[in-house]
Design a protein around this motif. Structure first.
Motif, PDB file in Angstrom:
ATOM      1  N   LEU A   1       0.639  -1.278   0.230  1.00 39.15           N
ATOM      2  CA  LEU A   1      -0.047  -0.102  -0.071  1.00 39.15           C
ATOM      3  C   LEU A   1       0.514   1.172  -0.253  1.00 39.15           C
ATOM      4  CD1 LEU A   1      -2.674  -1.076   2.661  1.00 39.15           C
ATOM      5  CD2 LEU A   1      -2.989  -0.625  -0.238  1.00 39.15           C
ATOM      6  N   VAL A   2       2.269   1.216   0.860  1.00 41.32           N
ATOM      7  CA  VAL A   2       2.676   2.126   1.133  1.00 41.32           C
ATOM      8  C   VAL A   2       3.732   3.050  -0.152  1.00 41.32           C
ATOM      9  CG1 VAL A   2       5.030   3.321   2.281  1.00 41.32           C
ATOM     10  CG2 VAL A   2       3.019   2.025   3.068  1.00 41.32           C
ATOM     11  N   ALA A   3       3.680   1.496  -0.947  1.00 42.54           N
ATOM     12  CA  ALA A   3       4.323   1.057  -2.298  1.00 42.54           C
ATOM     13  C   ALA A   3       3.534   2.129  -3.379  1.00 42.54           C
ATOM     14  CB  ALA A   3       4.658   0.080  -2.823  1.00 42.54           C
ATOM     15  N   ARG A   4       1.976   1.802  -3.422  1.00 35.27           N
ATOM     16  CA  ARG A   4       1.337   2.646  -4.292  1.00 35.27           C
ATOM     17  C   ARG A   4       1.125   3.825  -4.176  1.00 35.27           C
ATOM     18  NH1 ARG A   4      -2.385  -0.840  -8.231  1.00 35.27           N
ATOM     19  NH2 ARG A   4      -0.925  -2.547  -8.347  1.00 35.27           N
ATOM     20  N   GLY A   5       0.421   4.094  -2.936  1.00 28.70           N
ATOM     21  CA  GLY A   5      -0.167   4.995  -1.919  1.00 28.70           C
ATOM     22  C   GLY A   5       0.118   6.084  -1.216  1.00 28.70           C
ATOM     23  N   GLY A   6       1.807   5.756  -0.729  1.00 25.00           N
ATOM     24  CA  GLY A   6       2.566   6.868   0.815  1.00 25.00           C
ATOM     25  C   GLY A   6       1.908   6.436   1.593  1.00 25.00           C
ATOM     26  N   LEU A   7       2.220   6.807   2.467  1.00 25.66           N
ATOM     27  CA  LEU A   7       1.404   6.274   3.799  1.00 25.66           C
ATOM     28  C   LEU A   7       0.282   7.094   4.020  1.00 25.66           C
ATOM     29  CD1 LEU A   7       4.566   7.685   6.705  1.00 25.66           C
ATOM     30  CD2 LEU A   7       3.908   4.738   5.450  1.00 25.66           C
ATOM     31  N   SER A   8       0.006   8.106   3.072  1.00 26.24           N
ATOM     32  CA  SER A   8      -1.762   8.114   2.967  1.00 26.24           C
ATOM     33  C   SER A   8      -2.100   7.428   2.724  1.00 26.24           C
ATOM     34  CB  SER A   8      -1.848   9.739   2.395  1.00 26.24           C
ATOM     35  OG  SER A   8      -1.351   9.138   0.999  1.00 26.24           O
ATOM     36  N   GLY A   9      -1.653   6.894   1.892  1.00 24.68           N
ATOM     37  CA  GLY A   9      -2.941   5.302   1.586  1.00 24.68           C
ATOM     38  C   GLY A   9      -2.610   4.065   2.167  1.00 24.68           C
ATOM     39  N   LEU A  10      -1.962   3.772   2.941  1.00 22.43           N
ATOM     40  CA  LEU A  10      -1.967   2.911   4.197  1.00 22.43           C
ATOM     41  C   LEU A  10      -3.093   3.714   5.054  1.00 22.43           C
ATOM     42  CD1 LEU A  10      -0.952   0.555   5.391  1.00 22.43           C
ATOM     43  CD2 LEU A  10       0.942   2.231   6.536  1.00 22.43           C
ATOM     44  N   HIS A  11      -2.649   4.517   4.921  1.00 16.07           N
ATOM     45  CA  HIS A  11      -4.229   5.438   6.528  1.00 16.07           C
ATOM     46  C   HIS A  11      -5.079   4.785   6.139  1.00 16.07           C
ATOM     47  CE1 HIS A  11      -0.197   7.202   8.046  1.00 16.07           C
ATOM     48  NE2 HIS A  11       0.021   5.508   9.126  1.00 16.07           N
ATOM     49  N   PHE A  12      -5.493   5.560   4.748  1.00  7.57           N
ATOM     50  CA  PHE A  12      -6.815   5.332   4.057  1.00  7.57           C
ATOM     51  C   PHE A  12      -7.105   3.959   4.301  1.00  7.57           C
ATOM     52  CE2 PHE A  12      -9.445   3.947   0.470  1.00  7.57           C
ATOM     53  CZ  PHE A  12     -10.561   5.286   1.256  1.00  7.57           C
ATOM     54  N   VAL A  13      -6.280   2.854   3.911  1.00  5.91           N
ATOM     55  CA  VAL A  13      -6.944   1.759   3.898  1.00  5.91           C
ATOM     56  C   VAL A  13      -6.981   1.382   6.011  1.00  5.91           C
ATOM     57  CG1 VAL A  13      -6.525  -0.730   3.481  1.00  5.91           C
ATOM     58  CG2 VAL A  13      -5.923   0.867   1.485  1.00  5.91           C
ATOM     59  N   GLN A  14      -6.509   1.784   6.377  1.00  3.95           N
ATOM     60  CA  GLN A  14      -6.158   0.573   7.847  1.00  3.95           C
ATOM     61  C   GLN A  14      -7.370   1.884   8.755  1.00  3.95           C
ATOM     62  OE1 GLN A  14      -2.417   1.997   9.436  1.00  3.95           O
ATOM     63  NE2 GLN A  14      -1.552   0.113   9.439  1.00  3.95           N
ATOM     64  N   ASP A  15      -7.773   2.626   8.348  1.00  2.00           N
ATOM     65  CA  ASP A  15      -8.750   3.143   8.813  1.00  2.00           C
ATOM     66  C   ASP A  15     -10.558   2.965   8.061  1.00  2.00           C
ATOM     67  OD1 ASP A  15      -7.061   5.128  10.458  1.00  2.00           O
ATOM     68  OD2 ASP A  15      -6.649   7.066   9.071  1.00  2.00           O
ATOM     69  N   TYR A  16     -10.295   3.032   6.826  1.00  2.45           N
ATOM     70  CA  TYR A  16     -11.279   2.030   6.488  1.00  2.45           C
ATOM     71  C   TYR A  16     -11.526   0.961   6.670  1.00  2.45           C
ATOM     72  CZ  TYR A  16     -14.600   1.979   2.126  1.00  2.45           C
ATOM     73  OH  TYR A  16     -15.314   1.743   1.299  1.00  2.45           O
ATOM     74  N   ALA A  17     -10.544   0.363   6.979  1.00  3.56           N
ATOM     75  CA  ALA A  17     -10.832  -1.409   7.323  1.00  3.56           C
ATOM     76  C   ALA A  17     -11.060  -1.636   9.343  1.00  3.56           C
ATOM     77  CB  ALA A  17     -10.081  -1.906   7.249  1.00  3.56           C
ATOM     78  N   ARG A  18     -10.395  -0.157   9.555  1.00  6.49           N
ATOM     79  CA  ARG A  18     -11.400  -0.656  10.977  1.00  6.49           C
ATOM     80  C   ARG A  18     -12.399  -0.014  11.830  1.00  6.49           C
ATOM     81  NH1 ARG A  18      -5.631   2.173  13.729  1.00  6.49           N
ATOM     82  NH2 ARG A  18      -3.768   0.223  13.023  1.00  6.49           N
ATOM     83  N   ARG A  19     -12.792   0.700  10.619  1.00  2.00           N
ATOM     84  CA  ARG A  19     -14.131   1.974  11.015  1.00  2.00           C
ATOM     85  C   ARG A  19     -15.102   0.819  10.462  1.00  2.00           C
ATOM     86  NH1 ARG A  19     -12.842   5.950   7.791  1.00  2.00           N
ATOM     87  NH2 ARG A  19     -13.524   4.859   6.083  1.00  2.00           N
ATOM     88  N   LEU A  20     -15.148  -0.569   9.827  1.00  2.00           N
ATOM     89  CA  LEU A  20     -16.059  -1.272   9.157  1.00  2.00           C
ATOM     90  C   LEU A  20     -15.872  -2.409  10.453  1.00  2.00           C
ATOM     91  CD1 LEU A  20     -15.604  -2.137   5.011  1.00  2.00           C
ATOM     92  CD2 LEU A  20     -17.215  -0.879   6.586  1.00  2.00           C
ATOM     93  N   LEU A  21     -14.344  -3.185  11.188  1.00  2.00           N
ATOM     94  CA  LEU A  21     -14.609  -3.713  12.184  1.00  2.00           C
ATOM     95  C   LEU A  21     -15.454  -3.302  13.077  1.00  2.00           C
ATOM     96  CD1 LEU A  21     -10.887  -5.205  11.845  1.00  2.00           C
ATOM     97  CD2 LEU A  21     -12.959  -6.166  11.054  1.00  2.00           C
ATOM     98  N   ASN A  22     -15.831  -1.893  13.107  1.00  2.00           N
ATOM     99  CA  ASN A  22     -16.510  -1.835  14.519  1.00  2.00           C
ATOM    100  C   ASN A  22     -17.664  -1.797  14.177  1.00  2.00           C
ATOM    101  OD1 ASN A  22     -13.962  -1.272  15.802  1.00  2.00           O
ATOM    102  ND2 ASN A  22     -13.760   1.007  15.256  1.00  2.00           N
ATOM    103  N   THR A  23     -18.089  -1.461  13.181  1.00  2.00           N
ATOM    104  CA  THR A  23     -19.856  -1.132  13.101  1.00  2.00           C
ATOM    105  C   THR A  23     -19.796  -2.542  12.297  1.00  2.00           C
ATOM    106  OG1 THR A  23     -19.385  -0.289  11.047  1.00  2.00           O
ATOM    107  CG2 THR A  23     -18.840   1.110  12.568  1.00  2.00           C
ATOM    108  N   GLY A  24     -19.356  -3.172  12.299  1.00  2.00           N
ATOM    109  CA  GLY A  24     -19.867  -4.351  11.180  1.00  2.00           C
ATOM    110  C   GLY A  24     -20.471  -4.475  10.169  1.00  2.00           C
ATOM    111  N   TRP A  25     -19.685  -5.453   9.397  1.00  2.00           N
ATOM    112  CA  TRP A  25     -19.458  -5.058   8.001  1.00  2.00           C
ATOM    113  C   TRP A  25     -20.091  -6.468   7.445  1.00  2.00           C
ATOM    114  CZ3 TRP A  25     -18.123  -9.172   5.143  1.00  2.00           C
ATOM    115  CH2 TRP A  25     -17.102 -10.239   5.830  1.00  2.00           C
ATOM    116  N   GLN A  26     -21.177  -5.756   5.972  1.00  2.00           N
ATOM    117  CA  GLN A  26     -21.425  -7.296   5.164  1.00  2.00           C
ATOM    118  C   GLN A  26     -20.654  -7.419   4.145  1.00  2.00           C
ATOM    119  OE1 GLN A  26     -23.934  -8.959   6.377  1.00  2.00           O
ATOM    120  NE2 GLN A  26     -23.712  -7.739   7.823  1.00  2.00           N
ATOM    121  N   THR A  27     -21.551  -8.161   2.225  1.00  2.00           N
ATOM    122  CA  THR A  27     -21.267  -7.968   1.551  1.00  2.00           C
ATOM    123  C   THR A  27     -20.467  -6.563   1.204  1.00  2.00           C
ATOM    124  OG1 THR A  27     -21.240 -10.664   1.803  1.00  2.00           O
ATOM    125  CG2 THR A  27     -20.188  -9.097  -0.336  1.00  2.00           C
TER     126      THR A  27
END
Length: 279
Positions: free
Chosen positions: A218-244
């Motif tokens: 992720l960092v190679a493609r989008g820098g640290l901001s790309g990594l943080h975007f994905v991490q934050d997005y995934a944590r939100r889904l884990l916290n709220t519960g996710w569907q397909t």
């Protein structure tokens, strides 16, 4: 006790076959945000599912070779095994590139799964039962000092992994194996059985990896901001519960940003293999 030798030869689960099957399960798993799956090519214009399947077919015989090398050299010190299996790893990579016309589909997977299969061979040679903890510990023993040798003392970075270490201190796959797959042991294994259905279990594990793995892809493609975007997005889904549908929307968001959590995909395959063994 962890160091006890079994009085009877342990029943050997075919870890090489398990590893190949884990790679197939990983690539077929859908939807995987930013990654190649059965629905689309994710953030990759040069890869698709048939390419990955050809790559896995090319890799599979070499996974058995890693196991055999570990079994043959079980009396050798753990620290010498990485150099011992390196030619096999390079040959496996060449088989992959031959099947994919030069596209890197599984280089990270070859590295980690090759070590895991070698570790299993060594443990079987030592007549020790295969467990998750022993496999992780043996991989760590075989790669002790790897980060220091190949990253910290690297004067002129050439590979993407070396450049990311110099720029951000990220140790990538080398750090993960040297730690005995600490990210999996800390963030995935304790939550594996939260989901009862196998496909949701794998998707939840992938989401946890995207939330907590410092993925160098992720960092190679989008820098640290790309990594943080994905991490934050995934944590939100884990916290709220996710569907397909949530993963499909995340897939669209990562594709729009050309982000692909390939390091997390590799770790998911490792998790699938290791969870086939008792703790």
């Amino acid at each position: 006790m962890a160091g006890t030798v079994c009085s009877e030869h342990p029943v050997s689960t075919d870890i090489a076959a398990l590893a190949a099957e884990a790679l197939r399960r990983e690539v077929w798993l859908t939807p995987k945000p930013g990654l190649v799956d059965s629905a689309n090519n994710g953030s990759h214009s040069d890869m698709d599912l048939p390419l990955f399947l050809r790559s896995i077919d090319a890799i599979t015989p070499w996974l058995h070779q890693f196991f055999t090398l570990g079994q043959q050299d079980f009396l050798q010190p753990s620290q010498g095994m990485l150099m011992r299996i390196r030619p096999t790893g390079l040959a496996c990579e060449q088989a992959m590139f031959g099947a994919t016309q030069g596209i890197n589909t599984h280089k990270g997977g070859i590295f980690s799964l090759g070590l895991l299969c070698t570790a299993a061979g060594r443990l079987i040679g030592q007549r020790r039962l295969l467990t998750r903890n022993r496999l992780c510990a043996e991989v760590a023993a075989m790669t002790q000092g790897l980060v220091e040798r190949e990253l910290q003392h690297c004067c002129q970075p050439v590979s993407a992994g070396e450049r990311l270490f110099v720029a951000h201190g990220m140790t990538g796959a080398r750090g993960e194996v040297q730690s005995g797959f600490l990210t999996l042991r800390r963030h995935v294994f304790p939550y594996w059985y939260q989901e009862s259905h196998s496909e949701r279990r794998s998707l939840n594990a992938l989401l946890r990896l995207m939330a907590y793995n410092p993925d160098t892809n992720l960092v190679a493609r989008g820098g640290l901001s790309g990594l943080h975007f994905v991490q934050d997005y995934a944590r939100r889904l884990l916290n709220t519960g996710w569907q397909t549908e949530d993963l499909q929307q995340m897939d669209n968001a990562l594709i729009a940003r050309h982000l692909s959590p390939g390091g997390s995909a590799d770790l998911l395959a490792i998790a699938i293999v290791l969870m086939a063994f008792p703790q």
